[in-house]
Design a protein around this motif. Sequence first.
Motif, PDB file in Angstrom:
ATOM      1  N   LYS A 151       0.836  -1.189   0.000  1.00 44.93           N
ATOM      2  CA  LYS A 151       0.000   0.000   0.000  1.00 44.93           C
ATOM      3  C   LYS A 151       0.883   1.256   0.000  1.00 44.93           C
ATOM      4  O   LYS A 151       2.024   1.144   0.417  1.00 44.93           O
ATOM      5  N   HIS A 181      -1.101  -5.101   5.624  1.00 46.87           N
ATOM      6  CA  HIS A 181      -0.542  -5.948   6.686  1.00 46.87           C
ATOM      7  C   HIS A 181      -1.538  -6.196   7.813  1.00 46.87           C
ATOM      8  O   HIS A 181      -1.363  -7.117   8.597  1.00 46.87           O
ATOM      9  N   TYR A 182      -2.605  -5.394   7.880  1.00 47.08           N
ATOM     10  CA  TYR A 182      -3.608  -5.649   8.918  1.00 47.08           C
ATOM     11  C   TYR A 182      -4.226  -7.037   8.765  1.00 47.08           C
ATOM     12  O   TYR A 182      -4.591  -7.672   9.737  1.00 47.08           O
ATOM     13  N   LYS A 185      -2.555  -9.832  10.660  1.00 46.42           N
ATOM     14  CA  LYS A 185      -2.567  -9.853  12.128  1.00 46.42           C
ATOM     15  C   LYS A 185      -3.472 -10.992  12.606  1.00 46.42           C
ATOM     16  O   LYS A 185      -4.600 -11.126  12.126  1.00 46.42           O
ATOM     17  N   GLU A 219      -2.726   6.009  17.312  1.00 40.33           N
ATOM     18  CA  GLU A 219      -1.265   5.878  17.430  1.00 40.33           C
ATOM     19  C   GLU A 219      -0.733   7.033  18.259  1.00 40.33           C
ATOM     20  O   GLU A 219      -1.178   8.170  18.083  1.00 40.33           O
ATOM     21  N   ASP A 238      -3.702   6.839   4.260  1.00 38.00           N
ATOM     22  CA  ASP A 238      -2.748   6.010   4.986  1.00 38.00           C
ATOM     23  C   ASP A 238      -3.435   4.886   5.770  1.00 38.00           C
ATOM     24  O   ASP A 238      -2.912   3.779   5.852  1.00 38.00           O
ATOM     25  N   HIS A 243      -6.539  -0.156   5.903  1.00 36.43           N
ATOM     26  CA  HIS A 243      -6.666  -0.930   7.146  1.00 36.43           C
ATOM     27  C   HIS A 243      -8.095  -0.876   7.718  1.00 36.43           C
ATOM     28  O   HIS A 243      -8.657  -1.890   8.110  1.00 36.43           O
ATOM     29  N   LYS A 339      -2.839  10.216  14.525  1.00 32.73           N
ATOM     30  CA  LYS A 339      -1.454  10.173  15.034  1.00 32.73           C
ATOM     31  C   LYS A 339      -1.392  11.087  16.252  1.00 32.73           C
ATOM     32  O   LYS A 339      -2.169  12.044  16.356  1.00 32.73           O
ATOM     33  N   GLN A 378      -4.755  -4.740  18.859  1.00 33.18           N
ATOM     34  CA  GLN A 378      -3.422  -4.536  19.422  1.00 33.18           C
ATOM     35  C   GLN A 378      -3.439  -3.336  20.348  1.00 33.18           C
ATOM     36  O   GLN A 378      -4.284  -2.457  20.138  1.00 33.18           O
TER      37      GLN A 378
HETATM   38  C1  BG6 Z   1       0.978   1.734   8.046  1.00 30.97           C
HETATM   39  C2  BG6 Z   1       0.879   3.228   7.991  1.00 30.97           C
HETATM   40  O1  BG6 Z   1       0.288   1.151   6.976  1.00 30.97           O
HETATM   41  O2  BG6 Z   1       0.398   1.275   9.255  1.00 30.97           O
HETATM   42  C3  BG6 Z   1       1.563   3.868   9.186  1.00 30.97           C
HETATM   43  O3  BG6 Z   1       1.489   3.700   6.794  1.00 30.97           O
HETATM   44  C4  BG6 Z   1       1.016   3.292  10.459  1.00 30.97           C
HETATM   45  O4  BG6 Z   1       1.379   5.275   9.177  1.00 30.97           O
HETATM   46  C5  BG6 Z   1       1.055   1.761  10.408  1.00 30.97           C
HETATM   47  O5  BG6 Z   1       1.818   3.769  11.523  1.00 30.97           O
HETATM   48  C6  BG6 Z   1       0.356   1.175  11.601  1.00 30.97           C
HETATM   49  O6  BG6 Z   1       0.570  -0.209  11.614  1.00 30.97           O
HETATM   50  P1  BG6 Z   1       0.487  -1.034  12.957  1.00 30.97           P
HETATM   51  O7  BG6 Z   1       0.641  -2.443  12.537  1.00 30.97           O
HETATM   52  O8  BG6 Z   1       1.583  -0.527  13.831  1.00 30.97           O
HETATM   53  O9  BG6 Z   1      -0.860  -0.710  13.515  1.00 30.97           O
END
Ligand code: BG6
Length: 481
Positions: A151, A181-182, A185, A219, A238, A243, A339, A378
């Motif tokens: 992504k 990547h979500y 998990k 975050e 993002d 996600h 963020k 998480q």
């Molecule tokens: C990424 C974003 O895809 O996911 C980042 O680009 C973000 O900005 C991150 O911090 C969060 O991933 P995770 O697995 O830490 O929740």
Amino acid sequence: MPTLAKPAPQAIVIFGASGDLTARKLAPALYNLFEQDLLPDDFAIVGYSRSPMSDEEFQASIKKAIEANSRCKITPRWSEFARRLRYVPGDYFLQDCMHHLSVELKKVDEELGTAGGRLFYCATPPETFPEIGKRIGEAGLAEGSRIVVEKPFGSDGASAIELNRVLHEVFDEKQIFRIDHYLGKETVQNIMVFRFSNGMFEPIWDRRYISSVQIDVAEDLGIGSRGAFYEGAGAVRDIVQNHMMQLLAILAMEPPASFDAESIRDEKVKLLKAISPIDPGDVVRGQYQKGEIEGEQVLGYRQEPKVDPDSITETFIALKLYIENWRWARVPIFLRTGKRLPERTTTITVVFHDAPHLLFDQSGMQRPEPNHITIRVQPNEGIALTFDAKVPGPEMTVAPVEMEFSYDESFMTEPGEAYERLIHDVMHGDATLFTRADEIEHSWTIVEPLLHRTPPDFYPAGSWGPEKAEELVSPGCWYVR
Ligand code: BG6
């Protein structure tokens, strides 16, 4: 279907081998797979990027990355892994740039037994994806290979469609693995098990029992050194488009006919299609200003490196949407991400209707709360069910209590790294946890209107976002705070 069998022999080519993603995620994931004997018996990892480097320098950089970022420590088996690391310097935009790569791949086929198996991983900026695809095709390397694309997949609907078109000129959809990547998990995969492997939740998983759903991706980190990227992205591109849409789709989709890739992805697409256009009045955009996180003073977004001092990029967004189908009609779904919020937490809260008639005195409760299920994606991965219980004593007083499942306590282990699972699946050609072209296109249809930017409301770093975001949720308040 997931399998623990070893994948067939193959060479894994990493474009962007000197970059941040390779160091933080890919190198540790590949090494951990190797340590668990989940890589093919015959494999090679061929790094490709613009930086000039020898094989030895590449091996040293990967070792350093693993030492810094991996959960498995380097063991005496490192030398066997290192022997399979090769490096090819090269551009992405020059004609014939893949020539040296093609030569190296033939070499590792002979020396390391990779037998013509190819996995191309684009850990590069998104503007390079079409070029890389095209050059792989021109070099005659596409046939029988797989390509992984990170992504962001497009920067809006039109660019996502165009990217799909360009990739489809070279690769069949079955060869393309769009990574979010979500989906790797454990806790996200567990949403499907929670819903579809238990008889008790699915019958109440609809508008008759559920009053609202809240998805939070919070975050505490700021944008760090990613100012240049984030300026053009913002929270919508993002996090929300990918996600959060994936979390929502898995939480709310209909039960698939089977657990194969196409059945699951068909259901996710159906769900995304049912989301109605978001009312602009139901959206709050925010941007962090300087503030305090865990006792430390932090910069405001506009003061971060490579950020325009007048930037209107959102670092926070909260919104309400509706899914117009029989299951979810009129159930408000709240999404919130940002963020520099007070903590790092990703949770889904499913809130149930109040009991229709209150027999008991609830005045002793700290805060009246409806029953709810909290899925902690998480950290502290697990699931909690909050319901009322009688407070011991002569009076009939009730208070909320929790029934709790935690990965840590139940399985005595922490969930593994998402990238390990996803890379292993690609090596097997299992696309269940990857996004299909039409899923991407539909999620852009939902979020694209959010890209029309208005100046954001400010919030101090370390707070839960602009005050206006509180007004979105009715009645009451956000669950995670
Ligand atoms: C990424 C974003 O895809 O996911 C980042 O680009 C973000 O900005 C991150 O911090 C969060 O991933 P995770 O697995 O830490 O929740």
